[in-house]
Design a protein around this motif. Sequence first.
Motif, PDB file in Angstrom:
ATOM      1  N   THR A  66       5.159  23.640 -37.898  1.00 19.26           N
ATOM      2  CA  THR A  66       3.728  23.774 -37.645  1.00 19.26           C
ATOM      3  C   THR A  66       2.887  22.588 -38.111  1.00 19.26           C
ATOM      4  O   THR A  66       1.736  22.465 -37.720  1.00 19.26           O
ATOM      5  CB  THR A  66       3.197  25.047 -38.319  1.00 19.26           C
ATOM      6  N   VAL A  67       3.448  21.716 -38.922  1.00 18.03           N
ATOM      7  CA  VAL A  67       2.692  20.569 -39.435  1.00 18.03           C
ATOM      8  C   VAL A  67       2.727  19.438 -38.407  1.00 18.03           C
ATOM      9  O   VAL A  67       3.766  19.173 -37.798  1.00 18.03           O
ATOM     10  CB  VAL A  67       3.282  20.094 -40.781  1.00 18.03           C
ATOM     11  N   ASP A  68       1.598  18.773 -38.219  1.00 17.24           N
ATOM     12  CA  ASP A  68       1.502  17.642 -37.306  1.00 17.24           C
ATOM     13  C   ASP A  68       1.620  16.364 -38.125  1.00 17.24           C
ATOM     14  O   ASP A  68       0.711  16.016 -38.884  1.00 17.24           O
ATOM     15  CB  ASP A  68       0.161  17.687 -36.576  1.00 17.24           C
ATOM     16  N   PHE A  69       2.753  15.663 -37.995  1.00 13.33           N
ATOM     17  CA  PHE A  69       2.980  14.427 -38.742  1.00 13.33           C
ATOM     18  C   PHE A  69       2.531  13.212 -37.944  1.00 13.33           C
ATOM     19  O   PHE A  69       2.615  13.195 -36.718  1.00 13.33           O
ATOM     20  CB  PHE A  69       4.477  14.235 -39.051  1.00 13.33           C
ATOM     21  N   ASN A  70       2.084  12.199 -38.665  1.00 12.62           N
ATOM     22  CA  ASN A  70       1.789  10.891 -38.093  1.00 12.62           C
ATOM     23  C   ASN A  70       2.447   9.839 -38.971  1.00 12.62           C
ATOM     24  O   ASN A  70       2.699  10.067 -40.150  1.00 12.62           O
ATOM     25  CB  ASN A  70       0.276  10.646 -38.029  1.00 12.62           C
ATOM     26  N   ILE A  71       2.694   8.667 -38.389  1.00 11.84           N
ATOM     27  CA  ILE A  71       3.323   7.576 -39.131  1.00 11.84           C
ATOM     28  C   ILE A  71       2.235   6.796 -39.853  1.00 11.84           C
ATOM     29  O   ILE A  71       1.211   6.450 -39.260  1.00 11.84           O
ATOM     30  CB  ILE A  71       4.087   6.655 -38.176  1.00 11.84           C
ATOM     31  N   LYS A  72       2.475   6.548 -41.131  1.00 10.39           N
ATOM     32  CA  LYS A  72       1.550   5.720 -41.901  1.00 10.39           C
ATOM     33  C   LYS A  72       2.371   4.819 -42.810  1.00 10.39           C
ATOM     34  O   LYS A  72       3.086   5.315 -43.679  1.00 10.39           O
ATOM     35  CB  LYS A  72       0.612   6.574 -42.735  1.00 10.39           C
ATOM     36  N   ASP A  73       2.258   3.523 -42.585  1.00 10.57           N
ATOM     37  CA  ASP A  73       2.993   2.537 -43.383  1.00 10.57           C
ATOM     38  C   ASP A  73       4.466   2.912 -43.457  1.00 10.57           C
ATOM     39  O   ASP A  73       5.139   2.916 -42.457  1.00 10.57           O
ATOM     40  CB  ASP A  73       2.371   2.380 -44.771  1.00 10.57           C
ATOM     41  N   ASN A  74       4.958   3.292 -44.628  1.00  7.68           N
ATOM     42  CA  ASN A  74       6.386   3.594 -44.794  1.00  7.68           C
ATOM     43  C   ASN A  74       6.623   5.072 -45.066  1.00  7.68           C
ATOM     44  O   ASN A  74       7.571   5.446 -45.741  1.00  7.68           O
ATOM     45  CB  ASN A  74       6.980   2.745 -45.912  1.00  7.68           C
ATOM     46  N   CYS A  75       5.752   5.928 -44.537  1.00  4.41           N
ATOM     47  CA  CYS A  75       5.905   7.365 -44.778  1.00  4.41           C
ATOM     48  C   CYS A  75       5.349   8.154 -43.595  1.00  4.41           C
ATOM     49  O   CYS A  75       4.785   7.602 -42.665  1.00  4.41           O
ATOM     50  CB  CYS A  75       5.191   7.766 -46.074  1.00  4.41           C
ATOM     51  N   LEU A  76       5.533   9.464 -43.671  1.00  5.97           N
ATOM     52  CA  LEU A  76       4.903  10.374 -42.723  1.00  5.97           C
ATOM     53  C   LEU A  76       3.697  10.978 -43.409  1.00  5.97           C
ATOM     54  O   LEU A  76       3.742  11.294 -44.594  1.00  5.97           O
ATOM     55  CB  LEU A  76       5.867  11.491 -42.316  1.00  5.97           C
ATOM     56  N   GLU A  77       2.629  11.166 -42.655  1.00  2.72           N
ATOM     57  CA  GLU A  77       1.422  11.721 -43.237  1.00  2.72           C
ATOM     58  C   GLU A  77       1.042  12.995 -42.501  1.00  2.72           C
ATOM     59  O   GLU A  77       1.128  13.073 -41.279  1.00  2.72           O
ATOM     60  CB  GLU A  77       0.277  10.714 -43.143  1.00  2.72           C
ATOM     61  N   CYS A  78       0.620  13.981 -43.268  1.00  6.63           N
ATOM     62  CA  CYS A  78       0.127  15.246 -42.731  1.00  6.63           C
ATOM     63  C   CYS A  78      -1.391  15.210 -42.835  1.00  6.63           C
ATOM     64  O   CYS A  78      -1.930  15.164 -43.945  1.00  6.63           O
ATOM     65  CB  CYS A  78       0.711  16.399 -43.539  1.00  6.63           C
ATOM     66  N   HIS A  79      -2.081  15.205 -41.707  1.00  7.10           N
ATOM     67  CA  HIS A  79      -3.538  15.058 -41.727  1.00  7.10           C
ATOM     68  C   HIS A  79      -4.271  16.263 -42.302  1.00  7.10           C
ATOM     69  O   HIS A  79      -5.360  16.116 -42.827  1.00  7.10           O
ATOM     70  CB  HIS A  79      -4.071  14.760 -40.328  1.00  7.10           C
ATOM     71  N   GLU A  80      -3.678  17.456 -42.229  1.00  6.18           N
ATOM     72  CA  GLU A  80      -4.376  18.630 -42.738  1.00  6.18           C
ATOM     73  C   GLU A  80      -4.691  18.513 -44.224  1.00  6.18           C
ATOM     74  O   GLU A  80      -5.708  18.981 -44.689  1.00  6.18           O
ATOM     75  CB  GLU A  80      -3.551  19.910 -42.505  1.00  6.18           C
ATOM     76  N   ASN A  81      -3.760  17.900 -44.977  1.00  6.51           N
ATOM     77  CA  ASN A  81      -3.974  17.819 -46.417  1.00  6.51           C
ATOM     78  C   ASN A  81      -3.715  16.429 -46.997  1.00  6.51           C
ATOM     79  O   ASN A  81      -3.618  16.273 -48.201  1.00  6.51           O
ATOM     80  CB  ASN A  81      -3.109  18.848 -47.141  1.00  6.51           C
ATOM     81  N   ALA A  82      -3.611  15.424 -46.154  1.00  8.01           N
ATOM     82  CA  ALA A  82      -3.383  14.030 -46.558  1.00  8.01           C
ATOM     83  C   ALA A  82      -2.086  13.844 -47.355  1.00  8.01           C
ATOM     84  O   ALA A  82      -1.916  12.848 -48.033  1.00  8.01           O
ATOM     85  CB  ALA A  82      -4.574  13.481 -47.336  1.00  8.01           C
TER      86      ALA A  82
END
Length: 100
Positions: A20-36
Amino acid sequence: MDTMTTVSEVINKLQKEGYTVDFNIKDNCLECHENALQIHPDEFIVDKHYRFEGQSDPADEAIVYAISSKKHNLKGILINGYGASSDQFTDDLVRALRER
């Protein structure tokens, strides 16, 4: 056997399975926008992936990743185009995105 032919069909199926979490790529990690929340390569695994190839438009090419993290107790989805439209991954992220 289910044959899913679109990205949205795969996303719907994975969401029903708890991704259910929407991940995005940020630098060298995955980021979850709902809770940063940022999840680094050693904190997640790719449970499965689905590749879509655009029949007539290369911009339609994408990979959908089903990702889980025991450390953070969550499951989510990362969608990334490939070919000319792909995001640049760090080497660590590329290794982590290979299914284990």
